[in-house]
Design a protein around this motif. Structure first.
Motif, mmCIF file in Angstrom:
data_model
loop_
_atom_site.group_PDB
_atom_site.id
_atom_site.type_symbol
_atom_site.label_atom_id
_atom_site.label_comp_id
_atom_site.label_asym_id
_atom_site.label_seq_id
_atom_site.Cartn_x
_atom_site.Cartn_y
_atom_site.Cartn_z
ATOM 1 N N ILE A 170 0.838 -1.202 0.000
ATOM 2 C CA ILE A 170 0.000 0.000 0.000
ATOM 3 C C ILE A 170 0.872 1.252 0.000
ATOM 4 O O ILE A 170 0.603 2.219 -0.735
ATOM 5 C CB ILE A 170 -0.945 -0.009 1.211
ATOM 6 N N LEU A 171 1.935 1.241 0.790
ATOM 7 C CA LEU A 171 2.831 2.395 0.836
ATOM 8 C C LEU A 171 3.502 2.605 -0.515
ATOM 9 O O LEU A 171 3.634 3.737 -0.987
ATOM 10 C CB LEU A 171 3.880 2.201 1.934
ATOM 11 N N ILE A 172 3.928 1.515 -1.147
ATOM 12 C CA ILE A 172 4.569 1.616 -2.464
ATOM 13 C C ILE A 172 3.593 2.171 -3.496
ATOM 14 O O ILE A 172 3.938 3.022 -4.313
ATOM 15 C CB ILE A 172 5.117 0.243 -2.901
ATOM 16 N N GLU A 173 2.344 1.687 -3.469
ATOM 17 C CA GLU A 173 1.338 2.147 -4.418
ATOM 18 C C GLU A 173 1.056 3.643 -4.279
ATOM 19 O O GLU A 173 0.638 4.299 -5.234
ATOM 20 C CB GLU A 173 0.036 1.371 -4.230
ATOM 21 N N ASN A 174 1.272 4.177 -3.084
ATOM 22 C CA ASN A 174 0.920 5.575 -2.829
ATOM 23 C C ASN A 174 2.114 6.516 -2.802
ATOM 24 O O ASN A 174 1.949 7.715 -2.571
ATOM 25 C CB ASN A 174 0.151 5.681 -1.506
ATOM 26 N N THR A 175 3.325 6.005 -3.018
ATOM 27 C CA THR A 175 4.496 6.876 -3.062
ATOM 28 C C THR A 175 4.653 7.458 -4.461
ATOM 29 O O THR A 175 4.266 6.835 -5.448
ATOM 30 C CB THR A 175 5.776 6.119 -2.675
ATOM 31 N N PRO A 176 5.241 8.647 -4.574
ATOM 32 C CA PRO A 176 5.409 9.270 -5.894
ATOM 33 C C PRO A 176 6.418 8.501 -6.746
ATOM 34 O O PRO A 176 7.238 7.740 -6.231
ATOM 35 C CB PRO A 176 5.928 10.672 -5.555
ATOM 36 N N PHE A 177 6.364 8.716 -8.061
ATOM 37 C CA PHE A 177 7.201 7.974 -9.002
ATOM 38 C C PHE A 177 8.685 8.147 -8.722
ATOM 39 O O PHE A 177 9.489 7.247 -8.958
ATOM 40 C CB PHE A 177 6.886 8.433 -10.441
ATOM 41 N N TRP A 178 9.067 9.332 -8.202
ATOM 42 C CA TRP A 178 10.492 9.594 -8.016
ATOM 43 C C TRP A 178 11.112 8.774 -6.881
ATOM 44 O O TRP A 178 12.338 8.741 -6.738
ATOM 45 C CB TRP A 178 10.741 11.085 -7.764
ATOM 46 N N SER A 179 10.272 8.085 -6.094
ATOM 47 C CA SER A 179 10.824 7.282 -4.994
ATOM 48 C C SER A 179 11.700 6.153 -5.515
ATOM 49 O O SER A 179 12.594 5.671 -4.807
ATOM 50 C CB SER A 179 9.703 6.728 -4.121
ATOM 51 N N ASP A 180 11.460 5.711 -6.758
ATOM 52 C CA ASP A 180 12.295 4.647 -7.328
ATOM 53 C C ASP A 180 13.732 5.092 -7.535
ATOM 54 O O ASP A 180 14.635 4.259 -7.702
ATOM 55 C CB ASP A 180 11.711 4.169 -8.664
ATOM 56 N N PHE A 181 13.968 6.408 -7.521
ATOM 57 C CA PHE A 181 15.335 6.901 -7.678
ATOM 58 C C PHE A 181 16.159 6.705 -6.400
ATOM 59 O O PHE A 181 17.395 6.717 -6.443
ATOM 60 C CB PHE A 181 15.340 8.380 -8.066
ATOM 61 N N ILE A 182 15.481 6.533 -5.259
ATOM 62 C CA ILE A 182 16.197 6.396 -3.989
ATOM 63 C C ILE A 182 15.977 5.032 -3.337
ATOM 64 O O ILE A 182 16.547 4.747 -2.290
ATOM 65 C CB ILE A 182 15.791 7.509 -2.990
#
Length: 508
Positions: A170-182
């Motif tokens: 659920i947290l992953i689904e709701n995090t912004p796209f740029w979170s994959d950069f970190i």
């Protein structure tokens, strides 16, 4: 101090001030949280049922609303799952964290409101970073990626309006796209349901990244790290990720795994930071690296109460506010949250180690104990005694569980421990003696029952073959970061399942 850290610390300055403020005024903060919750939910169906509008004191709140378990909340939650609005919390509850718990196989669906996502779960993770950088101003953790091993259930749909899955999903689904950069792995890999497939993908994508931090449950992360070494042919994790500096862990007690992490990450500079978060909320953070207790986070929209465990089984046990607690006493934790849980018995037990600020350590579960003979053995006792036994016999434990051996005509009572060792003790008999003696030192009830072996005989140790616990969890469909191996039980269900599995699969 690096430029990035300077900017982040500047951004965190206000938050650190707010944390210092609730540490200074904890009782006022909690009272403010409670009445803010009451005010926000006064026009919900639950708020109208209990007349939130007329609640003026904490006593009003406690006298009107009973302490509830998940089973008590099921009728409300079932209505939420069907899309009904304004039941427990204002508006629509769209997300539900699926949790099977550790005491039975029934799935739980914990409501996760927009408020609890933003003001509890995400805020908790931000505070972990803020407190870590406050304690380590020269850290370079932000120059690399965080390897996060989440749960095993992706988000699924109940209907067009509500969704369920592991909290991590659920947290992953709701995090912004740029979170994959970190963060590594990316969302599409993190949400793979099959644990073995996910581990393979994570290793493929993370082995050549600059991983500076790890996050997750100690047991499952250890499985991942061991697979990383197998895949890369390296002797320790720092040969794979030389800039790794911190493991942010939670879910289960870290002490049984500490030595294994020291072996696999052989550096005195490696840091370990404990958090206490669950599907129901984010509760505490280890804010001082020199102490293993955790700071209770008091301004997240969670109001806390505590039932003394020595009165837990009374018909109406008292639920104490923060200003009523005693140090070093075992309590069952009760929470009221901005997710719509009111006086909810979460099932965890804690002890307070200090006031001003209020700090806790997790001691176990309300249903994870052995009291078959009046010995009141809790997980905290077990962990301390096992640690002492390991230290005295140069042993390392991978996994364990324990339960009673019931009295029979020719058999006194005892405790049976099934232990899977990473490093076997140099003297198993001495290991048993130290375990037994330490338990007697820690627990006067256990000591009384062991006196001259009148009620309880010496513990029985069954050494498990390598891989037994993993295979057991796999057969039960409980592989992955959200699942925990039950440590103590007041019956023999887990013991007998493990022994049967050993007989049928590992003894051939």
């Amino acid at each position: 101090m690096t430029i990035i850290n300077s900017i982040v610390n500047w951004l965190n300055y206000k938050r650190i001030y707010e944390i210092d403020l609730f540490k200074k005024y904890p009782i006022d903060t909690q009272r403010e949280v409670l009445f803010e919750l009451i005010d926000q939910a006064r026009d919900t169906q639950f708020g109208q049922q209990y007349n939130f509008r007329s609640m003026m004191t904490e006593s009003d709140f406690k006298s009107r609303i009973p302490v509830r378990t998940y089973e008590d909340y099921s009728p409300y939650i079932n209505r939420l799952l069907k899309g009904e609005r304004n039941v427990l919390w204002p508006g629509e509850t769209k997300w539900f964290a699926k949790s099977s718990g550790t005491t039975n196989d029934k799935s739980k669906f914990i409501p996760v409101s927009k408020h609890s996502l933003e003001d509890v779960h995400y805020r908790g993770f931000k505070d972990v970073l803020a407190l870590y950088l406050k304690n380590n101003p020269d850290s370079r953790v932000l120059y690399g990626k965080s390897l996060t091993l989440g749960g095993s259930h992706r988000v699924n749909s109940f209907n067009n309006n509500s969704f369920y899955g592991d909290l991590s999903a659920i947290l992953i689904e709701n995090t912004p796209f740029w979170s994959d950069f970190i963060r590594i792995p990316p969302a599409e890999v993190a949400l793979i349901e099959e644990f073995e497939e996910k581990v393979v993908k994570i290793i493929e994508q993370a082995r050549d990244e600059n991983v500076t931090s790890l996050a997750g449950v100690p047991s499952w992360n250890l499985v991942l790290l061991q697979r990383v070494l197998e895949a890369t042919g390296k002797t320790n994790i720092l040969d794979v990720w030389p800039n790794l500096e911190v493991f942010i862990h939670g879910g289960i007690k870290f002490d049984p795994y500490r030595e294994q992490y020291r072996q696999i990450i052989p550096s005195d500079q490696m840091k370990y930071m404990e958090t206490y978060n669950a599907s129901e909320g984010f509760f505490a953070i280890q804010d001082n690296p020199e102490s293993s207790d955790m700071l209770l986070m008091l301004d997240y929209g969670i109001y806390y109460e505590f039932i003394p465990m020595d009165r837990f089984h009374e018909e109406n046990p008292p639920a104490l506010s923060l200003d009523e607690i005693e140090l070093e006493k075992n309590y069952a934790m009760v929470i009221s949250t901005n997710g719509g849980l009111w006086r909810y018995l979460i099932g965890d037990t804690v002890k307070f180690t200090r006031r001003n600020p209020y700090k806790i350590r997790i001691t176990g579960r309300t249903k994870h104990y052995i009291n078959a003979f009046g010995e009141e053995l809790i997980v905290d006792n077990a962990e301390e005694a096992l640690l002492m036994a390991c230290t005295r016999t140069q042993a390392t434990i991978r996994e364990y569980t324990a339960g009673p051996v019931f009295m029979s005509q020719n058999q006194k009572g005892a405790h049976q421990w099934i232990i899977e060792f990473e490093q076997h003790p140099n003297d198993l008999e001495h290991f048993i003696s130290v375990l037994d003696g330490t338990l007697q030192t820690l627990n006067s009830d256990y000591e009384a029952k062991r006196h001259k072996s009148i009620t309880l005989e010496r513990p029985q140790i069954t050494v498990a073959p390598e891989g037994l616990f993993y295979e057991w969890m796999k057969q039960r469909g409980k592989i992955g970061g959200q699942n925990k191996i039950p440590r103590l039980a007041n019956d023999r269900i887990y013991l007998d399942q493990l022994l049967e599995l050993e007989k049928n699969k590992f003894s051939k």
